[in-house]
Design a protein around this motif. Structure first.
Motif, PDB file in Angstrom:
ATOM      1  N   ARG A 191       0.872  -1.171   0.000  1.00  0.00           N
ATOM      2  CA  ARG A 191       0.000   0.000   0.000  1.00  0.00           C
ATOM      3  C   ARG A 191       0.911   1.223   0.000  1.00  0.00           C
ATOM      4  NH1 ARG A 191      -1.756   3.298   4.942  1.00  0.00           N
ATOM      5  NH2 ARG A 191      -2.261   1.330   5.975  1.00  0.00           N
ATOM      6  N   SER A 192       0.676   2.132  -0.938  1.00  0.00           N
ATOM      7  CA  SER A 192       1.557   3.281  -1.064  1.00  0.00           C
ATOM      8  C   SER A 192       1.173   4.378  -0.081  1.00  0.00           C
ATOM      9  CB  SER A 192       1.480   3.842  -2.487  1.00  0.00           C
ATOM     10  OG  SER A 192       0.284   4.577  -2.659  1.00  0.00           O
ATOM     11  N   TYR A 193       2.095   5.321   0.111  1.00  0.00           N
ATOM     12  CA  TYR A 193       1.708   6.624   0.632  1.00  0.00           C
ATOM     13  C   TYR A 193       0.803   7.283  -0.413  1.00  0.00           C
ATOM     14  CZ  TYR A 193       5.605   6.197   3.968  1.00  0.00           C
ATOM     15  OH  TYR A 193       6.455   5.780   4.960  1.00  0.00           O
ATOM     16  N   LEU A 194       0.139   8.345  -0.052  1.00  0.00           N
ATOM     17  CA  LEU A 194      -0.546   9.128  -1.068  1.00  0.00           C
ATOM     18  C   LEU A 194       0.495   9.734  -2.006  1.00  0.00           C
ATOM     19  CD1 LEU A 194      -3.340  10.919   0.993  1.00  0.00           C
ATOM     20  CD2 LEU A 194      -3.591   8.989  -0.577  1.00  0.00           C
ATOM     21  N   ILE A 195       0.260   9.541  -3.311  1.00  0.00           N
ATOM     22  CA  ILE A 195       1.217   9.979  -4.335  1.00  0.00           C
ATOM     23  C   ILE A 195       0.559  11.056  -5.190  1.00  0.00           C
ATOM     24  CG2 ILE A 195       2.642   9.248  -6.290  1.00  0.00           C
ATOM     25  CD1 ILE A 195       3.502   7.896  -3.734  1.00  0.00           C
ATOM     26  N   ASN A 196       1.275  12.114  -5.460  1.00  0.00           N
ATOM     27  CA  ASN A 196       0.767  13.186  -6.313  1.00  0.00           C
ATOM     28  C   ASN A 196       1.834  13.534  -7.343  1.00  0.00           C
ATOM     29  OD1 ASN A 196      -0.178  15.689  -7.401  1.00  0.00           O
ATOM     30  ND2 ASN A 196      -1.412  15.991  -5.561  1.00  0.00           N
ATOM     31  N   ASP A 197       1.495  13.377  -8.607  1.00  0.00           N
ATOM     32  CA  ASP A 197       2.439  13.673  -9.699  1.00  0.00           C
ATOM     33  C   ASP A 197       3.753  12.916  -9.547  1.00  0.00           C
ATOM     34  OD1 ASP A 197       0.673  15.330 -10.954  1.00  0.00           O
ATOM     35  OD2 ASP A 197       1.504  17.175 -10.098  1.00  0.00           O
ATOM     36  N   GLY A 198       3.668  11.690  -9.066  1.00  0.00           N
ATOM     37  CA  GLY A 198       4.861  10.869  -8.953  1.00  0.00           C
ATOM     38  C   GLY A 198       5.712  11.140  -7.741  1.00  0.00           C
ATOM     39  N   GLN A 199       5.202  11.920  -6.759  1.00  0.00           N
ATOM     40  CA  GLN A 199       5.937  12.220  -5.538  1.00  0.00           C
ATOM     41  C   GLN A 199       5.023  11.979  -4.335  1.00  0.00           C
ATOM     42  OE1 GLN A 199       9.160  13.137  -5.646  1.00  0.00           O
ATOM     43  NE2 GLN A 199       9.149  13.145  -7.892  1.00  0.00           N
ATOM     44  N   ILE A 200       5.639  11.728  -3.159  1.00  0.00           N
ATOM     45  CA  ILE A 200       4.841  11.616  -1.946  1.00  0.00           C
ATOM     46  C   ILE A 200       4.116  12.945  -1.725  1.00  0.00           C
ATOM     47  CG2 ILE A 200       4.967  11.461   0.566  1.00  0.00           C
ATOM     48  CD1 ILE A 200       7.070   9.354   0.306  1.00  0.00           C
ATOM     49  N   ALA A 201       2.796  12.849  -1.524  1.00  0.00           N
ATOM     50  CA  ALA A 201       1.980  14.061  -1.428  1.00  0.00           C
ATOM     51  C   ALA A 201       2.273  14.832  -0.148  1.00  0.00           C
ATOM     52  CB  ALA A 201       0.501  13.694  -1.510  1.00  0.00           C
ATOM     53  N   ASP A 202       2.447  14.124   0.952  1.00  0.00           N
ATOM     54  CA  ASP A 202       2.657  14.765   2.254  1.00  0.00           C
ATOM     55  C   ASP A 202       3.846  14.113   2.937  1.00  0.00           C
ATOM     56  OD1 ASP A 202       2.610  15.920   4.733  1.00  0.00           O
ATOM     57  OD2 ASP A 202       0.655  15.088   5.324  1.00  0.00           O
ATOM     58  N   PRO A 203       4.982  14.772   3.000  1.00  0.00           N
ATOM     59  CA  PRO A 203       6.155  14.164   3.647  1.00  0.00           C
ATOM     60  C   PRO A 203       5.914  13.823   5.118  1.00  0.00           C
ATOM     61  CG  PRO A 203       6.782  16.084   2.353  1.00  0.00           C
ATOM     62  CD  PRO A 203       5.285  16.079   2.407  1.00  0.00           C
ATOM     63  N   GLU A 204       4.873  14.389   5.719  1.00  0.00           N
ATOM     64  CA  GLU A 204       4.571  14.114   7.125  1.00  0.00           C
ATOM     65  C   GLU A 204       3.695  12.880   7.303  1.00  0.00           C
ATOM     66  OE1 GLU A 204       6.064  15.861   9.485  1.00  0.00           O
ATOM     67  OE2 GLU A 204       7.039  16.943   7.831  1.00  0.00           O
ATOM     68  N   GLU A 205       3.207  12.296   6.213  1.00  0.00           N
ATOM     69  CA  GLU A 205       2.357  11.107   6.355  1.00  0.00           C
ATOM     70  C   GLU A 205       3.163   9.979   6.993  1.00  0.00           C
ATOM     71  OE1 GLU A 205       0.140   7.684   3.666  1.00  0.00           O
ATOM     72  OE2 GLU A 205       0.385   9.696   2.776  1.00  0.00           O
ATOM     73  N   GLN A 206       2.570   9.377   8.017  1.00  0.00           N
ATOM     74  CA  GLN A 206       3.236   8.300   8.743  1.00  0.00           C
ATOM     75  C   GLN A 206       3.035   6.968   8.023  1.00  0.00           C
ATOM     76  OE1 GLN A 206       5.157   8.856  11.666  1.00  0.00           O
ATOM     77  NE2 GLN A 206       4.849  10.909  10.779  1.00  0.00           N
TER      78      GLN A 206
END
Length: 919
Positions: A718-733
């Motif tokens: 299961r991925s982190y939330l991804i936006n435009d090929g990058q992690i959307a929120d660097p603070e997501e745990q």
């Protein structure tokens, strides 16, 4: 017509005599018209079949000989009244529901004789005899048998002795046995049958030497050979890298070449060695490199002849061939192409006799195909094979023609219907059907409400649905598709496919549910049945996962496969295993095109896909499957693309169009494709996956896709939330139980194996920055995905225990996906409702709990009145009790509306809470 049933496997050693033209075997002749002799029709003859127009240039084809069946009860003479072994013979006829024609011969004691006058066997010789009978072990003698004579009861005229083993202790338990005649039979004769049995000591006086009850005798044709070609067949071949025709024509497929080498297969080479590994060993070593070059020989050529006499050809519907090849192959019969595997590049070649082709599939692949009878002639037939290397640096080449088995012509008979799949329709009010049959006959689907179908009989009001597509499948069978539309919500339906003329399938049922509101569906990673090498085991694991998932989630409304339904794209045995779960006919399936599915048309023939666009994500060759499709189901727009194609422009155009036209009709947008771009096992660093990962995420975010479902890497990620090929929120745990998506944020889910046929180890030592959760326990998984207006919940569970600590249905991972804009528009409150009795009156009680950090105002409304509460503090509840002023109330719903000022913005939310009937 071409069939492709390709299965990677080691070559099978040919058994002695596989090329023998005739074999002594016990066999029932299928597919021929039977002449039944019944009382009053004793001289009936086997009628000749009408010969089809012969192919141009062929000799005329004689009508095929046909079996002759004699109904036992139609005898014209007997020896009744004779006393044998102290018993007076009294043979007779009795009814039997299980007997052919409804009657059979009885009172068959030792020494009984019956005869049939003027039986016409026709001009072509018959050479087998099949006897259908009953021998009740408890009521018969020992060693029951019959002797059969023609015209006179002499040793010279005996044509068969048929033993009759006991068939059980039931007079309706029939047995059947087939023997070769002592000599071939033709012409007109009287048939004499003499019965024998030894006395059984100690039995009742009435049954000491009873023979049995006789249903019929059938004189049949000599069996066709088991196979006409085998691995041991001798071929003329050319491996010197030259064009045998000299001009690029197909002249070499029909002309003899005396200078060619002659040898038997298997043929092959791996960089000049005979052992290719994996159990594939060449009997005849082929030249590997072109003379004076470091490039491989591009094309090899083979020729052999097949002799068929007129009687054989008249009996044939087709010949079923089994060929193992590497890398690509084409087969010609009498100069005409009848089959091709992985040969899509050949047509574009400047010289088709000297070109590279194929797909570099690894080990040699086994394919099956049919040669129709109309491609053959009486006499000599020329079979030619072109074998292609994939490229100049290919490591190996292989050719083994394993068998060429006769398929006999079939008479009018019921169609055998298989491979029925209930597919998802274009909307929740539709279902798509697909099925196979073994003969090409007109068929339809019938639909009725299940309550109106009694004992499998459909009512006159049943809806008949014409097929929307169909034709010959790659397996030589025939596929059909139909769409069931106009369905009503919350209704159970029954359906069947077929026709009154050629028979119907068994009825299956499915149930629709609400056409709006919350729902759940089941997501399965690569079943890929057959991948383990043990198809039965893979099927058992797949069926078990399906049973566990649907028993745990009985209201699941879709079955969603991540692709790679089968291991070998054209293997019908594997498709039969994939389609084995009964749920495939009861809950609509969403099939995704995987890399193990794409190489054959079988994927498109087995699955009737809604809104399919064959130009977007198009197939890579004329023998492959491709295309993108979409459907709407309640509040979800589902888009499914063929990721075997990396034509990103066509995928993007398709998705843009679908989202533009359908996106406003849905709350959520879910995309599915097979090749996971955010997985964490061995495929994560494949070059083709890296290319997809660099090319696809931007458009996915731009289109507002909420979640992407994928497979291919046989583990769970299961991925982190991804936006435009990058992690959307660097603070997501990592492993967060809930994630809130902003615009363009996407959750990517990669499913593990649902069948257990194959697992990949996790990829270590690589920065897989996108993976929030990764898991590989090498036990089967499935995911239940719950859809509400507020969220998508993905719960992944084990369908196979991993020790006592992780039993079946223990959770691997669970995440709730919601949108940030939804959170801003609403408030976090919860509501529940119940009923209670006070002084004989029924009250509706509603509890509303404030889960926010600020006070909220609450309004509770019921059918019996409303109440308001101001400034309910964080963590507190508002409790309303509303008098119905009635002794009984029906089940219903209360609504609670909460409002609050949050950071200067007025937010509100409305919740519903159901209560049961009372009083």
């Amino acid at each position: 017509m071409l069939t492709t049933d390709s299965t990677p496997r080691p070559p099978v050693a040919a058994s002695p005599g596989r090329d023998a033209r005739h074999r002594t075997v016990r066999r029932t002749v299928s597919g021929a018209l039977l002449v039944s002799l019944t009382a009053g029709s004793f001289a009936a003859a086997a009628l000749p079949a009408v010969a089809a127009d012969a192919p141009e240039g062929s000799s005329s084809i004689a009508a095929a000989a046909e079996p002759v069946r004699i109904e036992a009860e139609s005898y014209t003479g007997d020896n009744n009244g004779a006393e044998i072994n102290g018993r007076v013979i009294d043979t007779g006829v009795e009814s039997s529901g299980a007997a052919s024609g409804g009657s059979r011969v009885k009172n068959t004691f030792d020494g009984a004789e019956i005869s049939y006058a003027d039986v016409d066997f026709g001009s072509a010789p018959l050479s087998t005899l099949t006897l259908r009978y009953v021998v009740n072990e408890a009521r018969s003698g020992l060693n029951s048998s019959i002797e059969v004579y023609l015209d006179e009861k002499t040793e010279e005229n005996k044509v068969a002795t048929v033993a009759m083993p006991a068939t059980g202790n039931d007079w309706e338990a029939y047995g059947e046995t087939t023997v070769d005649l002592l000599r071939e039979v033709s012409g007109q004769h009287t048939v004499i049958v003499v019965m024998h049995a030894d006395s059984k000591p100690g039995e009742a006086a009435d049954y000491p030497n009873y023979v049995g009850n006789i249903d019929y005798l059938e004189f049949g044709l000599a069996p066709l050979p088991e196979t006409y070609l085998s691995s041991e067949t001798s071929w003329a071949y050319s491996d010197d890298g030259t064009d045998p025709s000299g001009d690029g024509s197909l002249a070499w497929t029909t002309a003899d070449f005396a200078a060619w080498s002659q040898a038997s297969g298997p043929f092959g080479s791996k960089r000049g060695a005979a052992d290719l590994g994996g159990g594939f060993v060449a009997n005849t070593l082929l030249q590997y490199l072109l003379d004076g070059s470091e490039n491989t020989v591009p094309t090899y050529h083979f020729r052999t002849d097949l002799s068929l006499d007129e009687d054989e050809l008249a009996r044939l519907q087709s010949l079923k061939a089994t060929v193992t090849y590497d890398d690509a192959v084409r087969v010609y019969v009498n100069g005409e192409k009848v089959a091709g595997f992985a040969d899509g590049r050949v047509d574009a070649a400047e010289n088709q006799n000297l070109t590279y082709a194929g797909e570099s599939a690894g080990d040699p692949v086994t394919g099956t195909f049919q040669i129709p009878a109309d491609a053959l002639v009486a006499g000599e037939n020329q079979i030619a094979v072109a074998l292609y290397q994939d490229r100049e640096t290919s490591s190996d080449i292989y050719f083994d023609w394993q068998s060429l088995a006769p398929v006999e012509e079939q008479p009018d008979r019921p169609a055998e219907i298989t491979d029925i799949v209930l597919g998802v329709g274009a909307t929740e009010a539709e279902r798509n059907l697909a099925w196979y049959s073994d003969i090409d006959v007109p068929q339809t689907a019938q639909l009725a409400k299940a309550a109106e179908v009694q004992d499998g009989v459909f009512p006159e009001t049943a809806v008949t649905v014409e097929t929307s597509a169909g034709g010959q499948a790659t397996s030589g069978e025939y596929f059909r598709s139909a769409a069931l539309s106009g369905l009503e919500p919350n209704t159970e339906y029954a359906y069947r496919v077929g026709s009154d003329e050629t028979g119907w399938s068994a009825a299956s049922t499915f149930r629709t549910q609400d056409f709006d509101g919350d729902f759940e569906f089941l997501f399965f990673g690569d079943p890929q049945v057959g991948a383990s090498g043990n198809l039965a085991s893979d099927e058992a694991g797949w069926v078990d996962t399906m049973n566990i998932a649907t028993q745990t989630y009985p209201d699941a409304e879709l079955l969603f496969s991540a692709g790679d339904q089968v291991n070998t794209a054209s293997s019908e045995a594997e498709y039969a295993s994939f389609l084995a779960p009964t749920q495939m006919r009861e809950i609509p399936l969403v099939a995704t095109n995987g890399n193990h599915d794409v190489g054959s048309k079988a994927y498109l023939q087995h699955f009737n896909l809604p809104n399919l666009d064959l130009e977007s994500g198009a197939a890579g060759s004329s023998s492959a499957s491709g295309g993108d499709y979409w459907f709407l189901y309640k509040d979800v727009l589902f888009i499914n693309i063929n990721s075997n194609s990396r034509d990103y422009a066509s995928h993007n155009a398709f998705m843009e169009k679908v989202v533009a036209e359908q996106g406003d009709k849905a709350k959520w947008k879910v995309l599915a494709f097979h090749h996971s771009i955010y997985s964490a096992a061995v495929h994560a660093t494949d070059s083709d996956i890296i290319d997809r990962r660099n090319s696809m995420p931007q458009k996915i975010s731009e289109l507002g896709i909420d979640m992407v479902l994928m497979g291919h890497d046989h583990h769970y990620t299961r991925s982190y939330l991804i936006n435009d090929g990058q992690i959307a929120d660097p603070e997501e745990q990592a492993a967060s139980e809930s994630v809130v998506a902003g615009p363009g944020d996407v959750l990517y889910v990669t499913a593990n194996s649902a069948s257990g046929s194959k697992y990949y180890n996790l990829n270590t030592g690589t920065d897989l920055w996108w993976s929030s959760v990764r898991n590989q326990e090498k036990v089967r998984n499935y995911s239940a995905i719950e859809v509400t207006d507020e969220s998508l919940t993905v719960r992944t569970l084990r369908s196979q225990a991993n020790g006592t600590a992780s039993p079946v249905n223990s959770v691997v991972d669970e995440v709730v996906l919601s949108r940030a804009d939804d959170a801003q528009d609403g408030l976090d409150v919860s509501a529940s409702a119940s009923t209670r009795v006070v002084a004989g009156k029924q009250y509706v009680s509603v509890k509303v709990t404030n889960n926010e950090d600020v006070p909220v105002d609450v309004v509770v409304e019921t059918a019996y009145g409303s109440k308001s509460f101001s400034a309910v503090q964080p963590g507190d509840s508002a409790n309303a009790s509303i008098n119905s002023r009635s002794a009984a109330i029906p089940a219903g719903e209360a609504t609670a509306t909460a409002t609050a000022d949050v950071d200067g913005a007025q937010l509100s939310v409305t919740k519903t809470a159901a209560y049961d009937a009372a009083g």
